[in-house]
Design a protein around this motif. Structure first.
Motif, PDB file in Angstrom:
ATOM      1  N   ALA A 250       0.829  -1.205   0.000  1.00 16.60           N
ATOM      2  CA  ALA A 250       0.000   0.000   0.000  1.00 16.60           C
ATOM      3  C   ALA A 250       0.862   1.254   0.000  1.00 16.60           C
ATOM      4  CB  ALA A 250      -0.922  -0.012   1.214  1.00 16.60           C
ATOM      5  N   ARG A 251       1.876   1.273   0.854  1.00 16.14           N
ATOM      6  CA  ARG A 251       2.758   2.446   0.916  1.00 16.14           C
ATOM      7  C   ARG A 251       3.531   2.617  -0.388  1.00 16.14           C
ATOM      8  NH1 ARG A 251       3.930  -0.079   6.017  1.00 16.14           N
ATOM      9  NH2 ARG A 251       2.836   0.980   7.729  1.00 16.14           N
ATOM     10  N   LEU A 252       4.042   1.524  -0.916  1.00 11.57           N
ATOM     11  CA  LEU A 252       4.830   1.590  -2.144  1.00 11.57           C
ATOM     12  C   LEU A 252       3.985   2.048  -3.323  1.00 11.57           C
ATOM     13  CD1 LEU A 252       7.486   1.012  -3.698  1.00 11.57           C
ATOM     14  CD2 LEU A 252       6.640  -1.332  -4.009  1.00 11.57           C
ATOM     15  N   PHE A 253       2.824   1.442  -3.497  1.00 14.77           N
ATOM     16  CA  PHE A 253       1.958   1.803  -4.625  1.00 14.77           C
ATOM     17  C   PHE A 253       1.576   3.278  -4.550  1.00 14.77           C
ATOM     18  CE2 PHE A 253      -0.007  -2.764  -4.749  1.00 14.77           C
ATOM     19  CZ  PHE A 253       1.233  -3.288  -5.060  1.00 14.77           C
TER      20      PHE A 253
ATOM     21  N   LEU B 215      -5.812  -0.477  12.496  1.00 14.71           N
ATOM     22  CA  LEU B 215      -4.553  -0.513  11.751  1.00 14.71           C
ATOM     23  C   LEU B 215      -4.741  -0.004  10.331  1.00 14.71           C
ATOM     24  CD1 LEU B 215      -3.045  -3.963  12.868  1.00 14.71           C
ATOM     25  CD2 LEU B 215      -2.297  -1.678  13.550  1.00 14.71           C
ATOM     26  N   LEU B 216      -5.865  -0.373   9.728  1.00 11.67           N
ATOM     27  CA  LEU B 216      -6.141   0.051   8.356  1.00 11.67           C
ATOM     28  C   LEU B 216      -6.319   1.563   8.269  1.00 11.67           C
ATOM     29  CD1 LEU B 216      -6.426  -1.772   5.837  1.00 11.67           C
ATOM     30  CD2 LEU B 216      -8.895  -1.485   6.042  1.00 11.67           C
ATOM     31  N   ASP B 217      -7.070   2.113   9.209  1.00 14.77           N
ATOM     32  CA  ASP B 217      -7.281   3.565   9.237  1.00 14.77           C
ATOM     33  C   ASP B 217      -5.963   4.312   9.436  1.00 14.77           C
ATOM     34  OD1 ASP B 217      -9.989   3.299   8.846  1.00 14.77           O
ATOM     35  OD2 ASP B 217     -10.508   3.508  10.968  1.00 14.77           O
ATOM     36  N   ASP B 218      -5.106   3.792  10.322  1.00 17.14           N
ATOM     37  CA  ASP B 218      -3.808   4.438  10.562  1.00 17.14           C
ATOM     38  C   ASP B 218      -2.947   4.413   9.303  1.00 17.14           C
ATOM     39  OD1 ASP B 218      -4.497   4.957  13.165  1.00 17.14           O
ATOM     40  OD2 ASP B 218      -3.328   3.315  14.029  1.00 17.14           O
ATOM     41  N   LEU B 219      -2.974   3.295   8.588  1.00 14.36           N
ATOM     42  CA  LEU B 219      -2.190   3.185   7.361  1.00 14.36           C
ATOM     43  C   LEU B 219      -2.689   4.180   6.315  1.00 14.36           C
ATOM     44  CD1 LEU B 219      -0.091   1.774   5.550  1.00 14.36           C
ATOM     45  CD2 LEU B 219      -1.849   0.060   5.018  1.00 14.36           C
ATOM     46  N   ALA B 220      -3.992   4.245   6.121  1.00 16.56           N
ATOM     47  CA  ALA B 220      -4.560   5.172   5.133  1.00 16.56           C
ATOM     48  C   ALA B 220      -4.242   6.614   5.509  1.00 16.56           C
ATOM     49  CB  ALA B 220      -6.067   4.965   5.029  1.00 16.56           C
ATOM     50  N   ALA B 221      -4.330   6.924   6.792  1.00 10.98           N
ATOM     51  CA  ALA B 221      -4.026   8.285   7.244  1.00 10.98           C
ATOM     52  C   ALA B 221      -2.564   8.627   6.988  1.00 10.98           C
ATOM     53  CB  ALA B 221      -4.354   8.427   8.724  1.00 10.98           C
ATOM     54  N   GLY B 222      -1.673   7.686   7.226  1.00  7.38           N
ATOM     55  CA  GLY B 222      -0.254   7.912   6.975  1.00  7.38           C
ATOM     56  C   GLY B 222       0.039   8.146   5.507  1.00  7.38           C
ATOM     57  N   ILE B 223      -0.634   7.395   4.649  1.00  8.07           N
ATOM     58  CA  ILE B 223      -0.447   7.575   3.202  1.00  8.07           C
ATOM     59  C   ILE B 223      -0.930   8.959   2.775  1.00  8.07           C
ATOM     60  CG2 ILE B 223      -1.300   6.812   0.938  1.00  8.07           C
ATOM     61  CD1 ILE B 223      -1.191   3.932   2.066  1.00  8.07           C
ATOM     62  N   ARG B 224      -2.082   9.362   3.280  1.00 11.19           N
ATOM     63  CA  ARG B 224      -2.609  10.691   2.926  1.00 11.19           C
ATOM     64  C   ARG B 224      -1.710  11.803   3.465  1.00 11.19           C
ATOM     65  NH1 ARG B 224      -7.725   7.988   3.876  1.00 11.19           N
ATOM     66  NH2 ARG B 224      -7.708   8.698   6.048  1.00 11.19           N
ATOM     67  N   ALA B 225      -1.173  11.602   4.664  1.00 14.34           N
ATOM     68  CA  ALA B 225      -0.284  12.612   5.245  1.00 14.34           C
ATOM     69  C   ALA B 225       0.981  12.782   4.418  1.00 14.34           C
ATOM     70  CB  ALA B 225       0.069  12.225   6.682  1.00 14.34           C
ATOM     71  N   ALA B 226       1.389  11.719   3.723  1.00 12.47           N
ATOM     72  CA  ALA B 226       2.585  11.773   2.876  1.00 12.47           C
ATOM     73  C   ALA B 226       2.276  12.273   1.469  1.00 12.47           C
ATOM     74  CB  ALA B 226       3.227  10.390   2.805  1.00 12.47           C
ATOM     75  N   GLY B 227       1.022  12.673   1.235  1.00  8.40           N
ATOM     76  CA  GLY B 227       0.643  13.221  -0.062  1.00  8.40           C
ATOM     77  C   GLY B 227      -0.012  12.234  -0.987  1.00  8.40           C
ATOM     78  N   GLY B 228      -0.276  11.017  -0.527  1.00  9.61           N
ATOM     79  CA  GLY B 228      -0.895   9.999  -1.361  1.00  9.61           C
ATOM     80  C   GLY B 228      -2.408   9.997  -1.249  1.00  9.61           C
ATOM     81  N   ARG B 229      -3.019   9.121  -2.009  1.00  4.98           N
ATOM     82  CA  ARG B 229      -4.474   8.964  -1.996  1.00  4.98           C
ATOM     83  C   ARG B 229      -4.806   7.565  -1.503  1.00  4.98           C
ATOM     84  NH1 ARG B 229      -5.726   9.866  -8.056  1.00  4.98           N
ATOM     85  NH2 ARG B 229      -3.666   8.895  -8.196  1.00  4.98           N
ATOM     86  N   ALA B 230      -5.636   7.477  -0.476  1.00  5.36           N
ATOM     87  CA  ALA B 230      -5.951   6.174   0.104  1.00  5.36           C
ATOM     88  C   ALA B 230      -7.334   6.181   0.727  1.00  5.36           C
ATOM     89  CB  ALA B 230      -4.914   5.796   1.158  1.00  5.36           C
ATOM     90  N   GLU B 231      -8.039   5.068   0.567  1.00 10.67           N
ATOM     91  CA  GLU B 231      -9.320   4.834   1.207  1.00 10.67           C
ATOM     92  C   GLU B 231      -9.230   3.515   1.966  1.00 10.67           C
ATOM     93  OE1 GLU B 231     -12.333   6.537   1.118  1.00 10.67           O
ATOM     94  OE2 GLU B 231     -11.337   8.218   0.107  1.00 10.67           O
ATOM     95  N   ALA B 232      -9.682   3.507   3.209  1.00  9.65           N
ATOM     96  CA  ALA B 232      -9.695   2.295   4.017  1.00  9.65           C
ATOM     97  C   ALA B 232     -11.100   1.711   4.036  1.00  9.65           C
ATOM     98  CB  ALA B 232      -9.247   2.605   5.441  1.00  9.65           C
TER      99      ALA B 232
END
Length: 244
Positions: free
Chosen positions: A14-17, A33-50
């Motif tokens: 998820a992070r790599l993609f 865990l899923l919500d935290d991962l999605a939030a981290g991706i968005r904080a890094a400028g990515g697009r993610a939905e959990a």
């Protein structure tokens, strides 16, 4: 879409993609865990939905695919990575519930995903790409439980059948033959059976556990256009375990 995304290979993928520009829809059972991962991706400028859910439940998978279409307009790639297995108990001593869970998560989970993902890809001019997580256990008995070995063989069968049926529609389907990897499941097993790490890596040319991101990189290649002439494949990511 990435299943089994709350930890291990799925989280690394998820992070790599996302870092490479993909919008990702993340599915796993553990919501926090899923919500935290999605939030981290968005904080890094990515697009993610959990989308919390269980791949063994068709309605949960349907909801995750629908979220991809609603949020991002379609589904270009899917990494069907969720899995479960056991080790240390011989076939005749295994409870039927272990067999059922192993087959449900590893085989029915992939089946449920393919059933929901392929119709969306059929409706897209560009088709799509799917990667299913199998294992070296899909080629030979690895020491994992007998149901796990059988399940990962079945994942290869589903992969090849789907590749053959949908190739003319521009949908590529491949599998990763994953070797021993430092996932949460593996770490738990090593804590119970410390000798497992050496046993799991003894056969490999590179006698070590893979980092989850090393598997994720192979999935990323299979999902992108650089692998445009690869379908129906079983790609080893096993440190050379299958070479000897």
């Amino acid at each position: 879409m990435v299943t089994g995304a709350s930890s291990g290979i799925g989280a690394a993928a998820a992070r790599l993609f996302a870092a490479e520009g993909a919008a990702v829809v993340l599915m796993a059972r553990r919501k926090e865990l899923l919500d935290d991962l999605a939030a981290g991706i968005r904080a890094a400028g990515g697009r993610a939905e959990a989308v919390p859910g269980d791949v063994t439940a068709p309605a949960d998978v349907e909801r995750a695919v629908a979220r991809a279409v609603e949020a991002f307009g379609g589904l270009d790639g899917a990494f069907n990575n969720a899995g479960w297995g056991s080790i240390g108990t011989e076939l005749h001593e295994l409870d039927d519930a272990v067999f059922d869970r192993t087959m449900d998560v590893n085989v029915r989970g992939v089946w449920n995903c393919l059933k929901q993902q392929i119709p969306v890809m059929l409706g897209q001019e560009a088709g799509g790409a799917i990667v299913n997580t199998s294992s070296t256990a899909g080629s030979f008995a690895t020491g994992a439980s007998a149901p796990y070995v059988a399940a990962k063989h079945a994942v290869l069968g589903l992969t090849r059948a789907a590749a053959a049926e949908y190739g003319r529609h521009g949908i590529r389907v491949n599998a990763l033959m994953v070797g021993a990897t430092r996932t949460e499941l593996m770490e738990d097993a090593i804590r119970e059976l410390p000798m497992l790490e050496q046993a799991a890596t003894a056969r490999a040319v590179q006698p070590r556990l893979a980092d989850p991101v090393e598997v994720a990189r192979a999935a990323a290649w299979l999902l992108c256009d650089q692998s445009s002439f690869v379908t129906g494949g079983a790609i080893p990511v096993d440190g050379g375990c299958s070479a000897v």
